[in-house]
Scaffold this motif. Structure first.
Motif, PDB file in Angstrom:
ATOM      1  N   LYS A  69      21.406 116.133 -30.582  1.00 24.32           N
ATOM      2  CA  LYS A  69      21.830 117.454 -30.963  1.00 24.32           C
ATOM      3  C   LYS A  69      23.902 116.901 -31.086  1.00 24.32           C
ATOM      4  O   LYS A  69      24.343 117.829 -31.435  1.00 24.32           O
ATOM      5  CB  LYS A  69      21.316 117.868 -29.486  1.00 24.32           C
ATOM      6  N   PHE A  70      24.014 116.237 -30.249  1.00 21.36           N
ATOM      7  CA  PHE A  70      25.173 115.840 -30.464  1.00 21.36           C
ATOM      8  C   PHE A  70      26.102 115.456 -32.003  1.00 21.36           C
ATOM      9  O   PHE A  70      26.697 116.249 -32.295  1.00 21.36           O
ATOM     10  CB  PHE A  70      26.085 114.636 -29.392  1.00 21.36           C
ATOM     11  N   GLU A  71      25.479 114.720 -33.052  1.00 21.55           N
ATOM     12  CA  GLU A  71      25.971 114.640 -34.056  1.00 21.55           C
ATOM     13  C   GLU A  71      24.776 115.842 -34.934  1.00 21.55           C
ATOM     14  O   GLU A  71      26.296 116.207 -35.981  1.00 21.55           O
ATOM     15  CB  GLU A  71      24.323 113.665 -34.643  1.00 21.55           C
ATOM     16  N   GLU A  72      23.818 116.829 -34.717  1.00 16.84           N
ATOM     17  CA  GLU A  72      24.124 118.165 -35.148  1.00 16.84           C
ATOM     18  C   GLU A  72      24.439 118.729 -34.663  1.00 16.84           C
ATOM     19  O   GLU A  72      25.265 119.552 -36.156  1.00 16.84           O
ATOM     20  CB  GLU A  72      22.451 118.503 -35.090  1.00 16.84           C
ATOM     21  N   TYR A  73      24.936 119.126 -34.094  1.00 13.67           N
ATOM     22  CA  TYR A  73      26.568 120.242 -33.814  1.00 13.67           C
ATOM     23  C   TYR A  73      27.207 119.523 -33.978  1.00 13.67           C
ATOM     24  O   TYR A  73      28.566 120.540 -33.147  1.00 13.67           O
ATOM     25  CB  TYR A  73      25.941 121.086 -32.427  1.00 13.67           C
ATOM     26  N   SER A  74      28.513 118.260 -33.963  1.00 15.68           N
ATOM     27  CA  SER A  74      29.992 117.495 -34.343  1.00 15.68           C
ATOM     28  C   SER A  74      30.069 118.116 -33.354  1.00 15.68           C
ATOM     29  O   SER A  74      31.185 117.992 -32.936  1.00 15.68           O
ATOM     30  CB  SER A  74      29.739 119.101 -35.528  1.00 15.68           C
ATOM     31  N   ILE A  75      29.670 117.635 -31.406  1.00 14.66           N
ATOM     32  CA  ILE A  75      29.917 117.803 -30.182  1.00 14.66           C
ATOM     33  C   ILE A  75      30.873 116.457 -30.566  1.00 14.66           C
ATOM     34  O   ILE A  75      32.237 116.941 -29.327  1.00 14.66           O
ATOM     35  CB  ILE A  75      28.636 117.334 -29.291  1.00 14.66           C
ATOM     36  N   TYR A  76      31.023 115.583 -30.897  1.00  9.63           N
ATOM     37  CA  TYR A  76      32.151 114.949 -30.427  1.00  9.63           C
ATOM     38  C   TYR A  76      33.385 115.365 -31.188  1.00  9.63           C
ATOM     39  O   TYR A  76      34.665 115.007 -30.812  1.00  9.63           O
ATOM     40  CB  TYR A  76      31.219 113.376 -31.257  1.00  9.63           C
ATOM     41  N   ASP A  77      33.376 115.946 -32.219  1.00  7.28           N
ATOM     42  CA  ASP A  77      34.389 116.440 -33.100  1.00  7.28           C
ATOM     43  C   ASP A  77      35.304 117.759 -32.103  1.00  7.28           C
ATOM     44  O   ASP A  77      36.423 118.224 -32.030  1.00  7.28           O
ATOM     45  CB  ASP A  77      34.376 116.977 -34.083  1.00  7.28           C
ATOM     46  N   LYS A  78      34.076 118.951 -31.445  1.00  2.36           N
ATOM     47  CA  LYS A  78      34.605 119.906 -30.849  1.00  2.36           C
ATOM     48  C   LYS A  78      35.258 119.295 -28.780  1.00  2.36           C
ATOM     49  O   LYS A  78      36.104 119.743 -28.817  1.00  2.36           O
ATOM     50  CB  LYS A  78      32.788 120.493 -30.351  1.00  2.36           C
ATOM     51  N   THR A 100      27.625 111.705 -20.707  1.00  2.00           N
ATOM     52  CA  THR A 100      26.728 112.968 -20.641  1.00  2.00           C
ATOM     53  C   THR A 100      25.617 111.659 -19.071  1.00  2.00           C
ATOM     54  O   THR A 100      24.876 112.434 -18.922  1.00  2.00           O
ATOM     55  CB  THR A 100      25.604 112.798 -21.913  1.00  2.00           C
ATOM     56  N   LYS A 101      25.318 110.441 -19.413  1.00  2.00           N
ATOM     57  CA  LYS A 101      24.747 109.824 -18.838  1.00  2.00           C
ATOM     58  C   LYS A 101      25.031 109.789 -16.962  1.00  2.00           C
ATOM     59  O   LYS A 101      23.532 109.736 -16.172  1.00  2.00           O
ATOM     60  CB  LYS A 101      24.414 107.900 -18.966  1.00  2.00           C
ATOM     61  N   ILE A 137      30.893 123.062 -21.477  1.00  2.00           N
ATOM     62  CA  ILE A 137      30.767 124.335 -22.621  1.00  2.00           C
ATOM     63  C   ILE A 137      30.059 123.324 -24.205  1.00  2.00           C
ATOM     64  O   ILE A 137      29.509 124.021 -25.066  1.00  2.00           O
ATOM     65  CB  ILE A 137      30.902 124.789 -22.122  1.00  2.00           C
ATOM     66  N   GLN A 138      31.472 123.225 -24.329  1.00  2.00           N
ATOM     67  CA  GLN A 138      31.936 122.287 -25.931  1.00  2.00           C
ATOM     68  C   GLN A 138      30.569 121.455 -25.651  1.00  2.00           C
ATOM     69  O   GLN A 138      30.292 120.962 -27.426  1.00  2.00           O
ATOM     70  CB  GLN A 138      33.164 121.854 -25.513  1.00  2.00           C
ATOM     71  N   MET A 139      30.534 120.710 -25.142  1.00  2.00           N
ATOM     72  CA  MET A 139      29.480 119.596 -24.929  1.00  2.00           C
ATOM     73  C   MET A 139      28.035 120.140 -25.119  1.00  2.00           C
ATOM     74  O   MET A 139      26.582 119.517 -25.952  1.00  2.00           O
ATOM     75  CB  MET A 139      29.642 118.815 -23.664  1.00  2.00           C
ATOM     76  N   LEU A 140      27.534 120.911 -24.199  1.00  2.00           N
ATOM     77  CA  LEU A 140      26.015 122.233 -24.053  1.00  2.00           C
ATOM     78  C   LEU A 140      26.601 123.522 -24.762  1.00  2.00           C
ATOM     79  O   LEU A 140      26.373 124.159 -23.769  1.00  2.00           O
ATOM     80  CB  LEU A 140      25.537 121.771 -22.272  1.00  2.00           C
ATOM     81  N   PRO A 141      26.813 123.410 -26.479  1.00  2.00           N
ATOM     82  CA  PRO A 141      26.708 124.846 -27.016  1.00  2.00           C
ATOM     83  C   PRO A 141      25.442 125.777 -26.325  1.00  2.00           C
ATOM     84  O   PRO A 141      24.254 125.050 -26.043  1.00  2.00           O
ATOM     85  CB  PRO A 141      27.199 124.895 -27.983  1.00  2.00           C
ATOM     86  N   LEU A 142      25.160 127.020 -26.905  1.00  2.00           N
ATOM     87  CA  LEU A 142      24.435 128.171 -27.005  1.00  2.00           C
ATOM     88  C   LEU A 142      23.031 127.341 -27.836  1.00  2.00           C
ATOM     89  O   LEU A 142      22.463 127.524 -27.917  1.00  2.00           O
ATOM     90  CB  LEU A 142      24.622 129.133 -27.339  1.00  2.00           C
TER      91      LEU A 142
END
Length: 223
Positions: free
Chosen positions: A36-45, A57-58, A182-187
């Protein structure tokens, strides 16, 4: 009366055990987070490198399991070493951890009650086992299917209701511009994990229904 009590305990404890196990399996699956981090571009956010964010996360999941005392975690954010989660985020996660601790207790108690009731059903009321399995699957299947449709239409509404029911404060209202949690875990992430839990649960209920149906057919063939 004894038969009714045993039957109710069997059905309710089975449903609760499965649901809480599904929540646990989905919540603590690190591969799910990576995808999901890849799918939602979380690393960039978050401005946190992939390797570092997975470590964060771990450690967050370890905290939720009770294997870590606090959420004071350091990582490079936008190239600078700093504490990842602010005070408000850490306070909210205290509430989340408390919920999971209660959830683990409920799951364990339900599992014990299910095992005891299953033993009693097999020993004293074996001929009704198929009825209980079918009963334990049909109503939850209908409810969860309706719930799945509802959250697909307006997930934000039910996400808000969920938090208002479970939390007595507004710490869960975080700022997506400044709060990394919330950037890591958006809606979208919570929607995905909710659908995953529902999918697991519905598939299990279907299996239980089919098992009950097979037992019913065997009972008919014997008679």
């Amino acid at each position: 009366m004894k038969k009714l009590i045993v039957s109710m305990v069997f059905v309710i404890s089975l449903i609760i055990t499965l649901l809480f196990v599904d929540v646990e399996m989905s919540t603590f699956d690190i591969e799910f987070y990576e995808n999901k981090f890849e799918e939602y571009s979380i690393y960039d956010k978050t401005k946190i490198e992939k390797k570092d964010l997975i470590i964060v996360t771990k450690e967050m999941l370890d905290y939720m399991k009770g294997n870590r005392k606090n959420l004071i975690i350091e990582a490079k954010v936008n190239g600078k070493e700093e504490i990842v989660f602010g005070e408000r985020e850490r306070k909210h996660m205290v509430d989340v951890k408390d919920l999971f601790e209660k959830g683990f207790m409920i799951r364990n108690l339900s599992l014990i009650l299910f095992i005891i009731s299953l033993f009693l059903v097999i020993k004293f009321y074996k001929k009704t086992l198929y009825k209980l399995l079918i009963s334990a699957s049909i109503l939850p299947l209908i409810i969860m299917s309706i719930f799945g449709i509802a959250i697909s239409i307006d997930f934000n509404k039910y996400f808000t209701i969920f938090h208002e029911i479970l939390f007595t404060n507004d710490l869960w209202l975080l700022n997506p511009k400044t709060d990394i949690l919330i950037q890591m875990l958006p809606l979208d992430f919570f929607y995905s994990i909710s659908i995953r839990i529902l999918t697991y649960f519905i598939l299990q209920l279907i299996i239980i229904f089919l098992l009950g149906f097979i037992l019913r057919e065997k009972e008919k063939s014997i008679n």
